[in-house]
Design a protein around this motif. Structure first.
Motif, mmCIF file in Angstrom:
data_model
loop_
_atom_site.group_PDB
_atom_site.id
_atom_site.type_symbol
_atom_site.label_atom_id
_atom_site.label_comp_id
_atom_site.label_asym_id
_atom_site.label_seq_id
_atom_site.Cartn_x
_atom_site.Cartn_y
_atom_site.Cartn_z
ATOM 1 N N GLU A 1 17.328 52.902 -32.872
ATOM 2 C CA GLU A 1 17.226 51.492 -32.572
ATOM 3 C C GLU A 1 18.151 50.570 -33.481
ATOM 4 O O GLU A 1 19.157 51.354 -34.112
ATOM 5 C CB GLU A 1 15.726 51.130 -33.338
ATOM 6 C CG GLU A 1 14.467 51.795 -32.330
ATOM 7 C CD GLU A 1 13.272 51.452 -32.913
ATOM 8 O OE1 GLU A 1 12.824 50.181 -33.076
ATOM 9 O OE2 GLU A 1 12.443 52.472 -32.653
ATOM 10 N N HIS B 1 9.964 55.914 -24.560
ATOM 11 C CA HIS B 1 11.054 55.224 -25.047
ATOM 12 C C HIS B 1 10.421 53.576 -24.730
ATOM 13 O O HIS B 1 10.201 53.412 -23.511
ATOM 14 C CB HIS B 1 12.358 55.451 -24.599
ATOM 15 C CG HIS B 1 13.051 56.698 -24.988
ATOM 16 N ND1 HIS B 1 13.628 56.677 -26.172
ATOM 17 C CD2 HIS B 1 12.854 57.952 -24.792
ATOM 18 C CE1 HIS B 1 14.024 58.057 -26.743
ATOM 19 N NE2 HIS B 1 13.505 58.785 -25.669
ATOM 20 N N ALA B 2 10.576 53.015 -25.724
ATOM 21 C CA ALA B 2 10.444 51.248 -25.624
ATOM 22 C C ALA B 2 11.893 50.945 -25.011
ATOM 23 O O ALA B 2 12.807 51.330 -25.208
ATOM 24 C CB ALA B 2 9.952 50.823 -26.797
ATOM 25 N N LYS B 3 11.797 49.491 -24.898
ATOM 26 C CA LYS B 3 13.047 48.819 -24.334
ATOM 27 C C LYS B 3 14.182 48.846 -25.452
ATOM 28 O O LYS B 3 15.220 48.464 -25.209
ATOM 29 C CB LYS B 3 12.799 47.307 -23.941
ATOM 30 C CG LYS B 3 11.793 47.443 -22.614
ATOM 31 C CD LYS B 3 11.745 46.100 -22.017
ATOM 32 C CE LYS B 3 11.074 46.073 -20.699
ATOM 33 N NZ LYS B 3 10.576 44.612 -20.034
ATOM 34 N N ASN B 4 13.737 48.851 -26.904
ATOM 35 C CA ASN B 4 14.616 48.513 -27.963
ATOM 36 C C ASN B 4 15.198 49.848 -28.379
ATOM 37 O O ASN B 4 15.720 49.691 -29.432
ATOM 38 C CB ASN B 4 13.997 47.803 -28.881
ATOM 39 C CG ASN B 4 12.605 48.632 -29.589
ATOM 40 O OD1 ASN B 4 11.972 49.184 -28.794
ATOM 41 N ND2 ASN B 4 12.336 48.607 -30.922
ATOM 42 N N THR B 5 14.934 50.929 -27.547
ATOM 43 C CA THR B 5 15.310 52.178 -28.311
ATOM 44 C C THR B 5 16.639 52.547 -27.411
ATOM 45 O O THR B 5 16.701 52.291 -26.197
ATOM 46 C CB THR B 5 14.386 53.500 -28.206
ATOM 47 O OG1 THR B 5 14.055 53.596 -26.913
ATOM 48 C CG2 THR B 5 13.186 53.086 -29.084
ATOM 49 N N ASP B 6 17.561 53.523 -27.826
ATOM 50 C CA ASP B 6 18.875 53.975 -27.347
ATOM 51 C C ASP B 6 18.532 55.570 -27.066
ATOM 52 O O ASP B 6 18.770 56.326 -27.936
ATOM 53 C CB ASP B 6 19.929 53.786 -27.878
ATOM 54 C CG ASP B 6 21.292 54.357 -27.171
ATOM 55 O OD1 ASP B 6 21.139 54.960 -26.107
ATOM 56 O OD2 ASP B 6 22.285 54.145 -27.608
#
Length: 380
Positions: free
Chosen positions: A130, A16-21
């Motif tokens: 996102e 998971h990247a920082k911009n995902t929930d």
């Protein structure tokens, strides 16, 4: 619609990247998520076998087609496009409009493969975790019936051409035509859901004109670099063929030495008591006949080889001149791109100083002044 980086592990949420929930990742939709090497085996193994069976030299055989494409410079192993309807302000993933955008993208995806039979999709994901719903589509472009290399091989340009997209000018490539066609397909689905497409391609703001030109120059540079790679490969192929002719000439020199020294091509001394007539009929005549036959064959092959050598030399020269011309043109484009970047920085600095509204006002005044000058000249 934009070109993606092709991070399949990110698309499938192996990380998971920082911009995902992550708490909303269960809302994502996976259409397919296949191993690309398995896809390459499915598409190209049979063609690879046919190709290798035709090769008389083992060093010309291809052991792993995926690795050949991955390590080469002419084609990418796969391509990715990302599609999105609206932005986080009007189509936020957690809003009712975001659900509508997801429905549009889902309907669009259902017919993607049918429209694009030459683009083998192996990974496709609809992301709802996102800010804005968007669709990642990863595919391998391929063609069949090729006369060069494998009869089924990777080629984006030829795959799109097989689907009816014929490139024209530098700005009207097969890729650009295909992208515009897919945008129209998405717009048609949007219309069925009551969403109107605001096509901004021809409504750029004044400040983004320099950005647009810079992007176009970058595309031209990339296209030229790809063409340079192709020409280099063609040039190297001709050079190899010339090398083979040189090796053939060396083989002729060795044959000449063999004719002078090898026992099979020397007249032996006549046996005791053999008459001159018998010696001529039984020994000399057969050897002369053998040498005449060999000489005729070698002369014919030599003439053919020299003819091919001349043609290849001319072709080699033409390719070299084309490569040099393209390199010079590429250098000019890169210099123009550098100048555009500098102009873009100056415009951004001017906007920062005047403000966006101040800059737009200044541009309007400049345009009005230019129009007035044109009108004045026309009246005179």
């Amino acid at each position: 619609m934009m070109v993606g980086h092709g991070s399949v592990n990110h698309n499938s949420r192996k990380f998971h990247a920082k911009n995902t929930d992550p708490e909303r990742s269960h809302l994502n939709k996976v259409y397919c998520n296949e191993n690309i090497r398995d896809v390459y085996r499915e598409l190209f193994d049979a063609a690879l076998k046919r190709y290798n069976e035709k090769q008389t030299r083992t060093d010309r055989q291809i052991k792993d087609y995926y690795e050949k494409i991955r390590s080469g410079k002419q084609e990418k192993t796969f391509h990715e496009v990302i599609l999105q309807v609206g932005n986080w302000k009007d189509m936020h993933a957690e809003s009712e409009h975001g659900q509508l955008a997801a429905a549009v993208l889902d309907e669009y995806m259902q017919s993607f493969g049918q429209r694009n039979p030459q683009l083998r999709v192996f990974s496709a994901h609809l992301h709802m975790d996102e800010a804005t719903p968007h669709l990642h589509i990863d595919f391998v472009p391929f063609i069949t019936g090729s006369k060069r290399g494998l009869d089924t091989r990777v080629s984006l340009k030829q795959a799109l051409a097989a689907q009816g997209f014929k490139g024209g000018s530098r700005g009207d490539t097969e890729w650009n035509q295909w992208v515009q066609s897919e945008k129209q397909q998405l717009a048609t689905v949007m219309a069925r859901h009551g969403i109107e497409w605001e096509d901004k391609d021809t409504h750029e703001t004044h400040l983004s004109v320099q950005d647009f030109k810079k992007q176009e120059r970058a595309k031209e540079v990339a296209a030229l670099e790809a063409e340079l790679v192709s020409k280099k490969a063609e040039y190297e192929n001709v050079a190899v063929r010339i090398k083979h002719f040189d090796e053939g000439l060396a083989a002729l020199d060795r044959l000449e030495t063999e004719l002078d020294t090898a026992e099979a091509y020397q007249l032996p001394d006549p046996p005791p008591l053999m008459t001159a007539k018998a010696y001529k009929a039984k020994v000399a005549a057969p050897l002369v006949k053998q040498l005449k036959s060999m000489l005729k064959t070698m002369l014919a092959r030599c003439c053919t080889a020299m003819d091919h050598y001349t043609k290849l030399s001319l072709e080699n020269g033409r390719l070299y001149r084309e490569k040099e011309q393209m390199a010079a043109f590429n250098a000019r484009l890169m210099e123009e791109n550098k100048m555009l970047k500098a102009q873009n920085r100056e415009l951004k600095l001017l906007q920062k100083f005047l403000g966006k509204s101040g800059l737009e006002k200044l541009l309007r005044e400049a345009k009005n002044a230019r129009t007035a000058r044109k009108s004045s000249r026309a009246e005179r």
